[in-house]
Design a protein around this motif. Structure first.
Motif, PDB file in Angstrom:
ATOM      1  N   PRO A  47       0.809  -1.221   0.000  1.00 41.16           N
ATOM      2  CA  PRO A  47       0.000   0.000   0.000  1.00 41.16           C
ATOM      3  C   PRO A  47       0.844   1.273   0.000  1.00 41.16           C
ATOM      4  O   PRO A  47       1.927   1.310   0.579  1.00 41.16           O
ATOM      5  N   LEU A  48       0.331   2.282  -0.650  1.00 41.74           N
ATOM      6  CA  LEU A  48       1.022   3.572  -0.743  1.00 41.74           C
ATOM      7  C   LEU A  48       0.182   4.624  -0.042  1.00 41.74           C
ATOM      8  O   LEU A  48      -1.047   4.591  -0.121  1.00 41.74           O
ATOM      9  N   GLN A  49       0.849   5.575   0.608  1.00 41.42           N
ATOM     10  CA  GLN A  49       0.117   6.679   1.225  1.00 41.42           C
ATOM     11  C   GLN A  49       1.083   7.840   1.396  1.00 41.42           C
ATOM     12  O   GLN A  49       2.040   7.731   2.141  1.00 41.42           O
ATOM     13  N   GLU A  50       0.884   8.894   0.647  1.00 43.31           N
ATOM     14  CA  GLU A  50       1.801  10.028   0.733  1.00 43.31           C
ATOM     15  C   GLU A  50       0.952  11.278   0.550  1.00 43.31           C
ATOM     16  O   GLU A  50       0.338  11.466  -0.501  1.00 43.31           O
ATOM     17  N   ILE A  51       0.878  12.088   1.591  1.00 41.86           N
ATOM     18  CA  ILE A  51       0.000  13.254   1.495  1.00 41.86           C
ATOM     19  C   ILE A  51       0.810  14.537   1.548  1.00 41.86           C
ATOM     20  O   ILE A  51       1.519  14.792   2.512  1.00 41.86           O
ATOM     21  N   THR A  52       0.738  15.300   0.490  1.00 41.97           N
ATOM     22  CA  THR A  52       1.405  16.603   0.460  1.00 41.97           C
ATOM     23  C   THR A  52       0.428  17.627  -0.097  1.00 41.97           C
ATOM     24  O   THR A  52      -0.652  17.273  -0.562  1.00 41.97           O
ATOM     25  N   ILE A  91       0.933  19.418  -2.713  1.00 39.59           N
ATOM     26  CA  ILE A  91       0.983  19.404  -4.173  1.00 39.59           C
ATOM     27  C   ILE A  91       0.209  18.230  -4.740  1.00 39.59           C
ATOM     28  O   ILE A  91      -0.546  18.352  -5.702  1.00 39.59           O
ATOM     29  N   VAL A  92       0.397  17.084  -4.125  1.00 39.80           N
ATOM     30  CA  VAL A  92      -0.270  15.899  -4.645  1.00 39.80           C
ATOM     31  C   VAL A  92      -0.453  14.883  -3.521  1.00 39.80           C
ATOM     32  O   VAL A  92       0.341  14.830  -2.577  1.00 39.80           O
ATOM     33  N   ARG A  93      -1.553  14.116  -3.609  1.00 44.00           N
ATOM     34  CA  ARG A  93      -1.749  13.010  -2.674  1.00 44.00           C
ATOM     35  C   ARG A  93      -1.589  11.720  -3.458  1.00 44.00           C
ATOM     36  O   ARG A  93      -2.165  11.583  -4.532  1.00 44.00           O
ATOM     37  N   VAL A  94      -0.830  10.825  -2.886  1.00 42.00           N
ATOM     38  CA  VAL A  94      -0.574   9.556  -3.568  1.00 42.00           C
ATOM     39  C   VAL A  94      -1.176   8.426  -2.755  1.00 42.00           C
ATOM     40  O   VAL A  94      -0.951   8.340  -1.548  1.00 42.00           O
ATOM     41  N   SER A  95      -1.961   7.565  -3.392  1.00 40.85           N
ATOM     42  CA  SER A  95      -2.437   6.361  -2.705  1.00 40.85           C
ATOM     43  C   SER A  95      -2.500   5.217  -3.702  1.00 40.85           C
ATOM     44  O   SER A  95      -2.094   5.369  -4.852  1.00 40.85           O
ATOM     45  N   LEU A 138      -5.279   9.970 -12.231  1.00 40.24           N
ATOM     46  CA  LEU A 138      -5.186  11.323 -11.693  1.00 40.24           C
ATOM     47  C   LEU A 138      -6.605  11.818 -11.465  1.00 40.24           C
ATOM     48  O   LEU A 138      -7.408  11.857 -12.408  1.00 40.24           O
ATOM     49  N   ASN A 139      -6.898  12.165 -10.239  1.00 38.61           N
ATOM     50  CA  ASN A 139      -8.260  12.542  -9.862  1.00 38.61           C
ATOM     51  C   ASN A 139      -9.270  11.546 -10.425  1.00 38.61           C
ATOM     52  O   ASN A 139     -10.280  11.900 -11.028  1.00 38.61           O
ATOM     53  N   PHE A 156      -0.691   0.340  -9.143  1.00 41.99           N
ATOM     54  CA  PHE A 156      -2.029   0.909  -9.303  1.00 41.99           C
ATOM     55  C   PHE A 156      -2.018   2.173  -8.464  1.00 41.99           C
ATOM     56  O   PHE A 156      -2.316   2.135  -7.271  1.00 41.99           O
ATOM     57  N   ILE A 157      -1.589   3.256  -9.047  1.00 44.49           N
ATOM     58  CA  ILE A 157      -1.312   4.451  -8.256  1.00 44.49           C
ATOM     59  C   ILE A 157      -2.349   5.537  -8.526  1.00 44.49           C
ATOM     60  O   ILE A 157      -2.630   5.878  -9.678  1.00 44.49           O
ATOM     61  N   PHE A 158      -2.923   6.036  -7.446  1.00 41.50           N
ATOM     62  CA  PHE A 158      -3.923   7.090  -7.546  1.00 41.50           C
ATOM     63  C   PHE A 158      -3.320   8.404  -7.079  1.00 41.50           C
ATOM     64  O   PHE A 158      -2.804   8.487  -5.978  1.00 41.50           O
ATOM     65  N   LEU A 159      -3.394   9.411  -7.945  1.00 41.81           N
ATOM     66  CA  LEU A 159      -2.879  10.732  -7.601  1.00 41.81           C
ATOM     67  C   LEU A 159      -4.065  11.679  -7.496  1.00 41.81           C
ATOM     68  O   LEU A 159      -5.004  11.596  -8.290  1.00 41.81           O
TER      69      LEU A 159
END
Ligand code: ADP
Ligand code: MG
Length: 634
Positions: free
Chosen positions: A231-236, A238-242, A262-263, A293-296
């Motif tokens: 799992p990915l989780q990065e919140i900034t 500029i962009v949120r990554v999950s 993207l969105n 499977f990356i959601f921005l």
């Protein structure tokens, strides 16, 4: 004076022209219809396809439906319920907004729509052919909307003829379906092709999006994915990554499932792809690719919204920052996974763990090597097959190999009138040829003792006029490619039967392609049999490939077959020979013995087109002695 000549095009013609942009192939119609169903708030969406979408594309949803006036309006160009003014463009929450899709589809097909709002007593049925309304009447139907698109491009023969094979067109449809299904894991989807159920994806029931996404990935690509995902989780700001990336050990030899959203819209970005690849750094062998499977999520104002309906490329305001965030996010996730295996309780999946029992004692893994085995010498009939370690079969079965290859090299380069081999494709080769031909060619003397391997990648050998540098992988690909092609032509393929047949389960998409190329696969030496739905049993493999695992061999061929099919448009058999040669070839990074290298060189110069790999790239270059002299300023 002649009269004025400019006039407005009739609507039907204008629509047909616009349709060319929106509807390029069945898959584009599928995408638009699925997105409309999602925008209508559907919870369950059914896609029915016949003949890869040529005959029928039908999307049935349980969304909000339309009034009878709206139903008629929806087919007008620039008719949309989704935006009212230009400002709305910057605050979009729907998949569509241009109001062009239905008008475009109706311009190039026979369309039947049935639609009903929950509170209406009757439904509306509209039939439109080539933009012409044939009928509109009240009818009976369940809540929601069903749109059938029949005989796509019936009135545009040029488009129709332009379509690729059913396998390719269906592959495109699956791609769109998978993208939409992945980005909407709470919506149930099903897909039928020619009356066979291909997918039935239940709506996700996990609380978090991440959990539902995991369920969806597993439903689409198979149970093994459950253990592969990180799992990915990065919140900034500029962009949120999950989303998920995958454990390095499950990376594939070919780009497999790599998705960016993207969105919540699928996008393509080789730049971001590079960021992900870079975060694996030392973790992956070269030329293997992780699935992800990356959601921005980014504020719409920071993205160059490309409002072209079919484009999937995007541009971020601060692309480099997004790159850096993505890269460190993936890296961090991988690091965490390395320290503590991720536990995910949201999805209960039975995972089979092999365990030790008295009947099943664990033995130390061993490597069995026959030190006397030489893959380049025909093995005696009695030689145990387990010792075959090279993809070279016994060369004797494929015609004699000249041992005067150096002469052949010279002759090869001397045949002044050489033209591009028919099986090569790379552009710009003519120059190389000219350059090669300038090399001076005397009869080459034998320098049989001297062959070196450089960086486990190149083979160096002196020839009279200089030094020959051979790319070992490309050389072997060329050799195998010609061998497989010849075997196909002569219908004398050597097959190695398996003692224990492998049962392989493919994704529905992959299974569809395998089915379509089953015959040539078996002609080239496989013995693959369809075992119902997505299961195949491998009873035999082409001789010379038995050291490879059949699942990754077939997977690799498949992937490459599909890539070639789109890029090269080569005939299926040649395509399979090419893909198989790639899979079975000696790779860069493998140490080769002198004898092995010598045999490879001999075989190479026994080929029809030794100078180019099957994909058109050069196999060897000659360093003339004068060039060296020049560099040394002699
Ligand atoms: P857009 O999606 O860009 O608005 P379309 O041509 O795809 O344009 O659709 C036109 C309109 O028809 C939509 O704005 C929507 O109001 C209506 N519509 C289309 N498909 C559906 C559907 N499946 N359910 C309800 N309404 C729909
Ligand atoms: Mg739409």
């Amino acid at each position: 004076m002649s009269s004025d000549i400019i006039r407005l095009l009739p609507d039907a013609v204008a629509n047909q022209i616009a349709a060319g942009e929106v509807v390029q192939r069945p898959a584009s119609a599928v995408k638009e219809l699925l997105e409309n169903a999602i925008d209508a708030g559907a919870e369950n969406i059914k896609l029915i396809v016949k003949d890869a979408g040529r005959t029928l594309i039908q999307v049935i949803d349980d969304g909000k439906g339309m009034s009878s006036t709206d139903a008629r309006m929806s087919f007008e160009r620039h008719a949309t319920s989704k935006i009212k003014n230009a400002d709305d463009l910057f605050n979009l929450h729907t998949m569509g907004f241009r109001g062009e899709a239905l008008a475009s589809i109706a311009a190039v097909a026979q369309v039947e729509m049935r639609t009903k709002r929950r509170d209406d007593a009757v439904a509306t049925c509209i039939i439109i052919e080539g933009s012409k309304v044939i009928s509109q009447e009240p009818c009976a139907a369940s809540d929601g909307t069903s749109i059938s698109v029949k005989n796509l491009f019936f009135n545009v023969p040029a488009r129709r003829n332009f379509l690729k094979s059913d396998a390719v067109e269906f592959r495109h449809i699956l791609e769109e379906f998978e993208r939409v299904a992945l980005s909407h894991p709470y919506i149930g989807f099903s897909l039928y092709h020619n009356n066979a159920e291909i997918y039935r994806l239940e709506p996700g029931n996990a609380e978090s999006f991440q959990g539902a996404l995991r369920q969806r990935i597993v439903a689409l690509f198979g149970n093994p994915y459950n253990q592969r995902l990180v799992p990915l989780q990065e919140i900034t700001d500029i962009v949120r990554v999950s989303g998920f990336t995958c454990k390095p050990e499950f990376a594939k030899k070919t780009r497999g499932e790599q998705y960016f959203f993207l969105n919540n819209r699928f996008i393509k970005s080789s730049y971001l792809m590079h960021a992900v690849q870079a975060s694996y750094e030392q973790l992956l062998p070269s030329d293997s690719f992780p699935s992800f499977f990356i959601f921005l999520e980014a504020p719409p104002s920071s993205i160059d919204v490309n409002i072209h309906p079919t484009k999937t490329e995007v541009k971020f305001e601060d692309e480099r920052a997004v790159y850096a965030i993505l890269r460190s996010g993936v890296k961090r996730a991988l690091g965490q996974y390395n320290i503590a295996p991720t536990l995910d309780f949201e999805q209960e999946m039975s995972i089979e763990i092999p365990y030790k029992t008295p009947e099943n004692p664990v033995s130390a893994p061993g490597i069995y090597v026959n030190p006397n085995y030489n893959p380049f010498h025909p093995s005696p009939e009695t030689a145990p097959d387990v010792n075959r370690k090279s993809s070279f079969g016994s060369s004797s079965s494929f015609g004699k190999i000249p041992d005067n290859w150096q002469e052949m090299y010279a002759t090869h380069m001397n045949t002044g009138g050489m033209h591009l081999p028919s099986d090569t494709v790379a552009p710009g080769l003519e120059e190389d040829f000219a350059e090669q031909q300038e090399i001076e060619h005397e009869q080459e003397k034998q320098h049989s003792g001297n062959i070196w391997q450089l960086h486990e990648k190149y083979i160096l050998t002196p020839i009279k006029s200089g030094v020959l540098v051979i790319d070992q992988q490309r050389a072997h690909e060329r050799v195998l490619f010609e061998r497989f092609r010849q075997a196909l032509e002569s219908q004398h393929s050597a097959s190695q039967q398996k003692l224990f047949p492998d049962t392989l389960e493919f994704s529905p998409a992959a299974a569809a392609v395998i089915l379509s190329i089953l015959e040539p696969l078996n002609e080239i030496g496989f013995d693959v049999r369809h075992f119902g739905s997505n299961t195949f049993v491998v009873h035999g493999v082409p001789a010379g490939t038995e050291h490879l695992e059949s699942s990754s061999l077939l997977e690799g061929i498949l992937q490459q077959y599909m890539e070639n099919d789109q890029d090269l448009k080569s005939a299926p058999k040649e395509n399979i020979a090419r893909a198989l040669a790639r899979q079975a070839s000696i790779k860069s990074g493998r140490k080769m013995e002198t004898e092995e290298m010598r045999a490879l060189i001999d075989e190479l110069f026994g080929c029809e087109q030794p100078a180019y790999a099957p994909d058109g790239k050069p196999v060897f270059i000659n360093f003339p002695i004068e060039e060296l002299d020049k560099r040394f300023k002699r």
